[in-house]
Design a protein around this motif. Structure first.
Motif, PDB file in Angstrom:
ATOM      1  N   UNK A 102       0.850  -1.201   0.000  1.00  0.00           N
ATOM      2  CA  UNK A 102       0.000   0.000   0.000  1.00  0.00           C
ATOM      3  C   UNK A 102       0.880   1.243   0.000  1.00  0.00           C
ATOM      4  N   UNK A 103       0.300   2.355  -0.394  1.00  0.00           N
ATOM      5  CA  UNK A 103       1.030   3.610  -0.439  1.00  0.00           C
ATOM      6  C   UNK A 103       1.026   4.338   0.895  1.00  0.00           C
ATOM      7  N   UNK A 104       1.828   5.385   0.970  1.00  0.00           N
ATOM      8  CA  UNK A 104       1.956   6.158   2.209  1.00  0.00           C
ATOM      9  C   UNK A 104       0.646   6.832   2.600  1.00  0.00           C
ATOM     10  N   UNK A 105      -0.226   7.079   1.643  1.00  0.00           N
ATOM     11  CA  UNK A 105      -1.495   7.740   1.935  1.00  0.00           C
ATOM     12  C   UNK A 105      -2.399   6.875   2.814  1.00  0.00           C
ATOM     13  N   UNK A 106      -2.085   5.584   2.925  1.00  0.00           N
ATOM     14  CA  UNK A 106      -2.903   4.666   3.721  1.00  0.00           C
ATOM     15  C   UNK A 106      -2.274   4.380   5.082  1.00  0.00           C
ATOM     16  N   UNK A 107      -1.464   5.311   5.553  1.00  0.00           N
ATOM     17  CA  UNK A 107      -0.780   5.128   6.834  1.00  0.00           C
ATOM     18  C   UNK A 107      -1.767   4.887   7.977  1.00  0.00           C
ATOM     19  N   UNK A 108      -2.898   5.583   7.957  1.00  0.00           N
ATOM     20  CA  UNK A 108      -3.881   5.410   9.026  1.00  0.00           C
ATOM     21  C   UNK A 108      -4.468   3.999   8.996  1.00  0.00           C
ATOM     22  N   UNK A 109      -4.706   3.475   7.808  1.00  0.00           N
ATOM     23  CA  UNK A 109      -5.210   2.105   7.685  1.00  0.00           C
ATOM     24  C   UNK A 109      -4.211   1.099   8.246  1.00  0.00           C
ATOM     25  N   UNK A 110      -2.940   1.326   7.966  1.00  0.00           N
ATOM     26  CA  UNK A 110      -1.898   0.419   8.457  1.00  0.00           C
ATOM     27  C   UNK A 110      -1.812   0.499   9.976  1.00  0.00           C
ATOM     28  N   UNK A 111      -1.894   1.709  10.536  1.00  0.00           N
ATOM     29  CA  UNK A 111      -1.866   1.853  11.999  1.00  0.00           C
ATOM     30  C   UNK A 111      -3.060   1.159  12.636  1.00  0.00           C
ATOM     31  N   UNK A 112      -4.190   1.181  11.960  1.00  0.00           N
ATOM     32  CA  UNK A 112      -5.390   0.533  12.480  1.00  0.00           C
ATOM     33  C   UNK A 112      -5.186  -0.979  12.599  1.00  0.00           C
ATOM     34  N   UNK A 113      -4.348  -1.542  11.745  1.00  0.00           N
ATOM     35  CA  UNK A 113      -4.065  -2.975  11.809  1.00  0.00           C
ATOM     36  C   UNK A 113      -3.420  -3.397  13.125  1.00  0.00           C
ATOM     37  N   UNK A 114      -2.829  -2.447  13.831  1.00  0.00           N
ATOM     38  CA  UNK A 114      -2.125  -2.770  15.074  1.00  0.00           C
ATOM     39  C   UNK A 114      -3.083  -3.005  16.238  1.00  0.00           C
ATOM     40  N   UNK A 145     -18.220 -13.546   2.104  1.00  0.00           N
ATOM     41  CA  UNK A 145     -17.105 -12.733   1.643  1.00  0.00           C
ATOM     42  C   UNK A 145     -15.804 -13.509   1.865  1.00  0.00           C
ATOM     43  N   UNK A 146     -15.038 -13.674   0.800  1.00  0.00           N
ATOM     44  CA  UNK A 146     -13.730 -14.329   0.886  1.00  0.00           C
ATOM     45  C   UNK A 146     -12.689 -13.239   1.112  1.00  0.00           C
ATOM     46  N   UNK A 147     -11.903 -13.381   2.192  1.00  0.00           N
ATOM     47  CA  UNK A 147     -11.064 -12.292   2.690  1.00  0.00           C
ATOM     48  C   UNK A 147      -9.635 -12.746   2.955  1.00  0.00           C
ATOM     49  N   UNK A 148      -8.691 -11.838   2.709  1.00  0.00           N
ATOM     50  CA  UNK A 148      -7.303 -12.142   3.005  1.00  0.00           C
ATOM     51  C   UNK A 148      -7.027 -12.273   4.483  1.00  0.00           C
ATOM     52  N   UNK A 188      -9.976  -2.956   8.362  1.00  0.00           N
ATOM     53  CA  UNK A 188      -8.586  -3.413   8.295  1.00  0.00           C
ATOM     54  C   UNK A 188      -8.050  -3.154   6.896  1.00  0.00           C
ATOM     55  N   UNK A 189      -6.759  -3.395   6.710  1.00  0.00           N
ATOM     56  CA  UNK A 189      -6.157  -3.264   5.392  1.00  0.00           C
ATOM     57  C   UNK A 189      -5.276  -4.478   5.132  1.00  0.00           C
ATOM     58  N   UNK A 190      -5.725  -5.357   4.260  1.00  0.00           N
ATOM     59  CA  UNK A 190      -4.940  -6.531   3.881  1.00  0.00           C
ATOM     60  C   UNK A 190      -5.577  -7.170   2.656  1.00  0.00           C
ATOM     61  N   UNK A 191      -4.795  -7.279   1.586  1.00  0.00           N
ATOM     62  CA  UNK A 191      -5.272  -7.894   0.363  1.00  0.00           C
ATOM     63  C   UNK A 191      -4.853  -9.362   0.302  1.00  0.00           C
ATOM     64  N   UNK A 192      -5.639 -10.164  -0.380  1.00  0.00           N
ATOM     65  CA  UNK A 192      -5.306 -11.565  -0.582  1.00  0.00           C
ATOM     66  C   UNK A 192      -4.021 -11.719  -1.394  1.00  0.00           C
ATOM     67  N   UNK A 193      -3.610 -10.665  -2.102  1.00  0.00           N
ATOM     68  CA  UNK A 193      -2.420 -10.734  -2.948  1.00  0.00           C
ATOM     69  C   UNK A 193      -1.124 -10.602  -2.159  1.00  0.00           C
ATOM     70  N   UNK A 194      -1.208 -10.265  -0.877  1.00  0.00           N
ATOM     71  CA  UNK A 194      -0.006  -9.993  -0.079  1.00  0.00           C
ATOM     72  C   UNK A 194       0.741 -11.284   0.257  1.00  0.00           C
ATOM     73  N   UNK A 195       2.051 -11.193   0.179  1.00  0.00           N
ATOM     74  CA  UNK A 195       2.943 -12.257   0.663  1.00  0.00           C
ATOM     75  C   UNK A 195       3.330 -11.839   2.080  1.00  0.00           C
ATOM     76  N   UNK A 196       2.613 -12.332   3.062  1.00  0.00           N
ATOM     77  CA  UNK A 196       2.725 -11.846   4.434  1.00  0.00           C
ATOM     78  C   UNK A 196       3.765 -12.640   5.214  1.00  0.00           C
ATOM     79  N   UNK A 197       4.779 -11.986   5.758  1.00  0.00           N
ATOM     80  CA  UNK A 197       5.744 -12.719   6.579  1.00  0.00           C
ATOM     81  C   UNK A 197       5.037 -13.462   7.712  1.00  0.00           C
ATOM     82  N   UNK A 198       5.285 -14.745   7.802  1.00  0.00           N
ATOM     83  CA  UNK A 198       4.633 -15.547   8.827  1.00  0.00           C
ATOM     84  C   UNK A 198       3.557 -16.466   8.281  1.00  0.00           C
ATOM     85  N   UNK A 199       3.018 -16.119   7.096  1.00  0.00           N
ATOM     86  CA  UNK A 199       2.010 -16.984   6.460  1.00  0.00           C
ATOM     87  C   UNK A 199       2.356 -17.297   5.012  1.00  0.00           C
TER      88      UNK A 199
END
Length: 253
Positions: A56-68, A109-112, A126-137
């Motif tokens: 994701x881009x820097x403009x979605x910083x709030x979405x990323x913080x929400x993931x915490x 709904x099928x979700x990442x 939340x912010x997470x796409x099914x396309x992500x290669x997520x460390x840990x999964x």
């Protein structure tokens, strides 16, 4: 009938309400896998390279913080959290009480992040796409492919499956071909067919609404789905094969 939907990229965060209870989500057999992804997402979202890891881009910083803080954040029904073109066209808020009940019963709904959830399940934004290669999964589509077959096949039973997912989400589960119709949308320009993402999302949302709000029985076969679709749009059907579901092509000007 079972309607498979993708999540929206954008989410409407609940302003108040109780937090997520993982065990209350549909398909409780996915709870352990969901917790694994939640833990990995929190770690990735707190990393210095979080935006790169999540694509994701820097403009979605709030979405990323929400993931915490997802497990403490206010949750709301999925049909209120998911927004965007498809969900605007589906228009859950403007349905009658009977139609809303039908939507909650028939839409998944099928979700990442969650794997698969019911339309009325309470979740945080939340912010997470099914396309992500997520460390840990690893790649989430591959991760969820290991977990979704049994619960979704059981949920579908012998019902017709109307697959309105985008290509990012289809690899996570391959429904039984003989009872599935995958929905594609083509725009006609000068007699030629083109694929336009915005119109495809919008039309899939309109199709889901049409199927949930029309009078009469729900379609039980791809051929019946074609007839229901042709009540609103020109459409064509390519029959299923042993390995590939039927293909419903909606044609729009």
């Amino acid at each position: 009938m079972l309607i498979l939907l993708p999540p929206s990229e954008g989410k409407a965060a609940a302003r108040k309400g109780d937090p997520l209870v993982l065990e209350d989500l549909a398909f409780p057999e996915l709870t352990k896998a969901r917790r694994t992804v939640l833990t990995a997402l929190k770690a990735a979202s707190g990393h210095d390279d979080a935006h790169a890891l999540l694509g994701v881009g820097a403009s979605l910083a709030e979405d990323v913080r929400r993931n915490l803080v997802l497990e403490a954040a206010a949750a709301a029904p999925a049909h209120d959290v998911y927004s965007g073109v498809l969900y605007d066209a589906l228009g859950y808020a403007t349905m009658t009480a009977v139609q809303k009940r039908r939507a909650r019963e028939q839409c998944v709904v099928v979700s990442g992040l969650w794997g698969a959830i019911g339309f009325g399940d309470r979740i945080p934004a939340y912010r997470l796409s099914m396309a992500v290669d997520l460390p840990g999964t690893g790649r989430l589509a591959s991760f969820w492919k290991q977990h979704l077959a049994a619960p979704l096949t059981g949920r579908a039973g012998t019902d017709l499956i109307v697959d309105c997912r985008s290509s990012t989400y289809t690899p996570a589960w391959a429904p039984p071909p003989q009872q599935t119709a995958a929905v594609s949308v083509f725009q006609l320009r000068n007699g030629r067919r083109t694929v336009v993402s915005h119109f495809a999302k919008h039309t899939r949302g309109e199709l889901a609404r049409h199927l949930l709000t029309r009078r009469g029985t729900a379609p039980t076969s791809a051929e019946a789905l074609l007839r229901a679709t042709q009540e609103r749009w020109p459409a064509e059907l390519t029959p299923a094969t042993a390995r590939k579901p039927a293909q419903l092509a909606i044609l729009i000007d």
